[in-house]
Scaffold this motif. Structure first.
Motif, PDB file in Angstrom:
ATOM      1  N   CYS A  16       0.763  -1.240   0.138  1.00 48.95           N
ATOM      2  CA  CYS A  16       0.058   0.111   0.003  1.00 48.95           C
ATOM      3  C   CYS A  16       0.883   1.339   0.082  1.00 48.95           C
ATOM      4  O   CYS A  16       2.180   1.201   0.318  1.00 48.95           O
ATOM      5  N   PRO A  17       0.286   2.458  -0.357  1.00 44.76           N
ATOM      6  CA  PRO A  17       1.174   3.559  -0.512  1.00 44.76           C
ATOM      7  C   PRO A  17       1.751   4.396   0.985  1.00 44.76           C
ATOM      8  O   PRO A  17       2.576   4.982   0.836  1.00 44.76           O
ATOM      9  N   GLY A  18       1.045   3.670   2.010  1.00 45.35           N
ATOM     10  CA  GLY A  18       1.424   4.027   3.263  1.00 45.35           C
ATOM     11  C   GLY A  18       0.405   5.678   3.372  1.00 45.35           C
ATOM     12  O   GLY A  18      -0.053   6.154   2.313  1.00 45.35           O
ATOM     13  N   CYS A  19       0.162   6.150   4.338  1.00 47.02           N
ATOM     14  CA  CYS A  19      -0.437   7.321   4.863  1.00 47.02           C
ATOM     15  C   CYS A  19      -0.225   7.837   6.375  1.00 47.02           C
ATOM     16  O   CYS A  19       0.797   7.270   6.883  1.00 47.02           O
ATOM     17  N   GLY A  20      -1.188   8.571   6.696  1.00 43.58           N
ATOM     18  CA  GLY A  20      -0.799   9.063   8.257  1.00 43.58           C
ATOM     19  C   GLY A  20      -0.911   7.896   9.116  1.00 43.58           C
ATOM     20  O   GLY A  20      -0.507   8.411  10.456  1.00 43.58           O
ATOM     21  N   ARG A  21      -1.377   6.606   8.851  1.00 39.49           N
ATOM     22  CA  ARG A  21      -1.535   5.761   9.750  1.00 39.49           C
ATOM     23  C   ARG A  21      -0.134   5.002   9.735  1.00 39.49           C
ATOM     24  O   ARG A  21      -0.041   3.932  10.455  1.00 39.49           O
ATOM     25  N   THR A  22       0.805   5.245   9.076  1.00 37.57           N
ATOM     26  CA  THR A  22       2.142   4.630   8.940  1.00 37.57           C
ATOM     27  C   THR A  22       3.421   5.556   9.302  1.00 37.57           C
ATOM     28  O   THR A  22       4.295   5.524   8.510  1.00 37.57           O
ATOM     29  N   THR A  23       3.115   6.057  10.348  1.00 34.82           N
ATOM     30  CA  THR A  23       4.413   7.237  10.659  1.00 34.82           C
ATOM     31  C   THR A  23       5.608   6.456  11.181  1.00 34.82           C
ATOM     32  O   THR A  23       6.604   7.304  10.820  1.00 34.82           O
ATOM     33  N   SER A  24       5.572   5.332  11.414  1.00 31.40           N
ATOM     34  CA  SER A  24       7.126   4.541  11.671  1.00 31.40           C
ATOM     35  C   SER A  24       7.594   4.257  10.270  1.00 31.40           C
ATOM     36  O   SER A  24       6.792   4.288   9.166  1.00 31.40           O
ATOM     37  N   THR A  25       8.873   4.023  10.138  1.00 32.34           N
ATOM     38  CA  THR A  25       9.220   3.636   8.998  1.00 32.34           C
ATOM     39  C   THR A  25       9.628   2.386   8.567  1.00 32.34           C
ATOM     40  O   THR A  25       9.858   1.787   7.482  1.00 32.34           O
ATOM     41  N   VAL A  26       9.174   1.169   9.723  1.00 37.73           N
ATOM     42  CA  VAL A  26       8.851  -0.245   9.385  1.00 37.73           C
ATOM     43  C   VAL A  26       8.300  -0.898   8.371  1.00 37.73           C
ATOM     44  O   VAL A  26       8.876  -1.458   7.555  1.00 37.73           O
ATOM     45  N   PHE A  27       7.190  -0.157   7.858  1.00 40.68           N
ATOM     46  CA  PHE A  27       6.515  -0.610   6.932  1.00 40.68           C
ATOM     47  C   PHE A  27       7.368  -0.354   5.415  1.00 40.68           C
ATOM     48  O   PHE A  27       7.397  -1.303   4.884  1.00 40.68           O
ATOM     49  N   GLN A  28       7.631   0.779   5.378  1.00 41.34           N
ATOM     50  CA  GLN A  28       8.518   1.400   4.062  1.00 41.34           C
ATOM     51  C   GLN A  28       9.491   0.378   4.008  1.00 41.34           C
ATOM     52  O   GLN A  28      10.087  -0.204   2.920  1.00 41.34           O
ATOM     53  N   GLU A  29      10.338   0.160   5.117  1.00 38.53           N
ATOM     54  CA  GLU A  29      11.735  -0.665   5.130  1.00 38.53           C
ATOM     55  C   GLU A  29      11.521  -1.988   4.871  1.00 38.53           C
ATOM     56  O   GLU A  29      12.111  -2.603   4.046  1.00 38.53           O
ATOM     57  N   LEU A  30      10.238  -2.570   5.410  1.00 33.89           N
ATOM     58  CA  LEU A  30      10.136  -4.094   5.073  1.00 33.89           C
ATOM     59  C   LEU A  30       9.584  -4.099   3.704  1.00 33.89           C
ATOM     60  O   LEU A  30      10.077  -5.128   2.914  1.00 33.89           O
ATOM     61  N   ALA A  31       8.652  -3.205   2.993  1.00 30.90           N
ATOM     62  CA  ALA A  31       8.515  -3.335   1.715  1.00 30.90           C
ATOM     63  C   ALA A  31       9.770  -3.254   0.703  1.00 30.90           C
ATOM     64  O   ALA A  31       9.981  -4.193  -0.203  1.00 30.90           O
ATOM     65  N   ARG A  32      10.593  -2.245   0.994  1.00 30.37           N
ATOM     66  CA  ARG A  32      11.597  -2.196   0.426  1.00 30.37           C
ATOM     67  C   ARG A  32      12.836  -3.453   0.482  1.00 30.37           C
ATOM     68  O   ARG A  32      13.333  -4.191  -0.659  1.00 30.37           O
ATOM     69  N   ASP A  33      13.043  -3.902   1.636  1.00 28.12           N
ATOM     70  CA  ASP A  33      13.727  -5.358   1.961  1.00 28.12           C
ATOM     71  C   ASP A  33      13.260  -6.408   1.244  1.00 28.12           C
ATOM     72  O   ASP A  33      14.058  -7.029   0.633  1.00 28.12           O
TER      73      ASP A  33
END
Ligand code: SF4
Length: 404
Positions: A301-318
């Motif tokens: 998902c694109p992420g939004c104000g509900r994903t203020t930590s970077t865990v989600f983006q880091e996992l997607a990239r990893d």
């Protein structure tokens, strides 16, 4: 696993380019072109290797003069020694007849000759020069792409059509006349090649322009008027996201119509940029449209104000990086792995739902949610991950899923 698209392909005559089948119901072929000086054997071999490794199934190289022509057999030999068996297409303009005649080994080293009907020769010389190329293709059993281009149209033909249009009671606009000139140019040239003895299953056509709507109109008409295998590409598509979006829009619409047997994304790279981007973009278009599978698809998902930590983006990239790095081994070890679909979602809103549609998916905790990440396998909640090792634990689950 993602299923292949049910969009029927147009019935074109299949053309063999080396070991690669283009058209005739074969899967849409990804191809690309080098931007090295072909006379520089070492640099060209490296770039062809990189394009082939990225997934280019045919690689076109410029053959514009004696030095380039002399280099081609050496390039082919070096690629063969390295086990890079990708077929090479030679891009000829103006002097293809001369180069193919003068350089022994050139005609054999290429699997496809691209000729531009707008500059293969002029007036009385045209037929003779074109005839030499066709004769070489027949003698060596090679494919020919008759590749028209908006920027190098046959001026004689265009002028006569403009005059004809001016006399018409219902004249067309200038763009429509130019499109018609391109169509007639490639179709007439293909007919002439057949009259000279080249079989239809050796002929491909392309008619490239830089405008999305013009390209769609031309290829729809080309597909309506003939059954030659078609090479699709938006010429001079441009840099970065503009080039990718324009190429995807034009090529995607045509593929959805069942038109197109091989595609090339003509992207302008950044200076020193990655040439293989055009291969990846073409593969991603084919995969997202469901025509072919090249690598596991990671939906995030694109992420939004509900994903203020970077865990989600880091996992997607990893996960994306890890899958790309693992594919050379996985492809050999786990047949069909390229059809895998992984979902990485940022919160409970769409996370569980989207994860259930994937083969394996994880719904990470959004801001303010319980620190727990449910994992879904084949549509069912399988396990809930917690703690600082979520990324590593999820990778293990993906690996287990692939093994099974
Ligand atoms: Fe935002 Fe959640 Fe939707 Fe992702 S799934 S975009 S985090 S609401």
């Amino acid at each position: 696993m993602i299923r292949a698209s049910s969009v029927p392909r147009g019935q074109t005559v299949g053309v063999r380019v080396g070991a690669v089948m283009v058209g005739g119901g074969a899967p849409v072929v990804v191809q690309s072109m080098t931007n090295t000086d072909t006379a520089d054997v070492a640099a060209t071999v490296v770039q062809i290797g990189a394009l082939a490794h990225a997934g280019s199934e045919i690689v076109r190289i410029t053959v514009d003069g004696d030095e380039a022509a002399a280099a081609v057999p050496k390039i082919r030999a070096r690629l063969d020694r390295r086990g890079v068996m990708v077929p090479l297409a030679g891009d000829f303009h103006y002097n293809g007849h001369q180069l193919l005649s003068d350089h022994s080994g050139l005609a054999e080293a290429l699997e496809e000759y691209r000729i531009n009907p707008g500059n293969v020769g002029f007036k009385d010389k045209k037929d003779r020069q074109f005839g030499i190329i066709i004769e070489m293709a027949m003698r060596h059993g090679k494919a020919v792409r008759i590749g028209g281009n908006w920027g190098s149209l046959d001026q004689e033909l265009l002028t006569s059509l403009m005059e004809e249009n001016a006399r018409s009671k219902r004249p067309l606009d200038a763009r429509a006349v130019t499109r018609e000139a391109m169509l007639r140019s490639v179709l007439f040239t293909a007919t002439r090649a057949e009259e000279m003895g080249l079989a239809r299953d050796r002929i491909m056509l392309s008619a490239k322009v830089s405008g999305v709507q013009d390209l769609i109109a031309i290829y729809r008409e080309l597909a309506r008027r003939s059954d030659y295998a078609l090479h699709l590409g938006l010429t001079e598509a441009g840099m970065g996201s503009k080039g990718i979006v324009a190429s995807s829009a034009a090529i995607g619409i045509l593929l959805q119509d069942g038109i197109g047997d091989t595609i090339r994304f003509s992207l302008t790279p950044e200076p020193g940029g990655d040439r293989t981007l055009e291969v990846k973009a073409a593969q991603e278009l084919l995969q997202t449209m469901g025509f072919r599978n090249f690598a596991p698809l990671v939906a995030a998902c694109p992420g939004c104000g509900r994903t203020t930590s970077t865990v989600f983006q880091e996992l997607a990239r990893d996960i994306q990086t890890w899958i790309a790095a693992s594919m050379p081994v996985w492809r050999k070890t786990y047949p069909g792995v390229e059809r895998l679909k992984v979902a990485i979602m940022g919160c409970i809103v769409n996370g569980p739902g989207e994860s259930k549609h994937a083969d394996i998916g994880i719904s990470l905790p959004g801001t303010g949610e319980q620190p727990a990440a449910p994992v879904f396998v084949d549509g069912r909640r399988a396990v809930t991950l917690r703690g600082p090792m979520i990324a590593e634990d999820f990778k293990t689950l993906v690996q287990d899923y692939i093994r099974k």
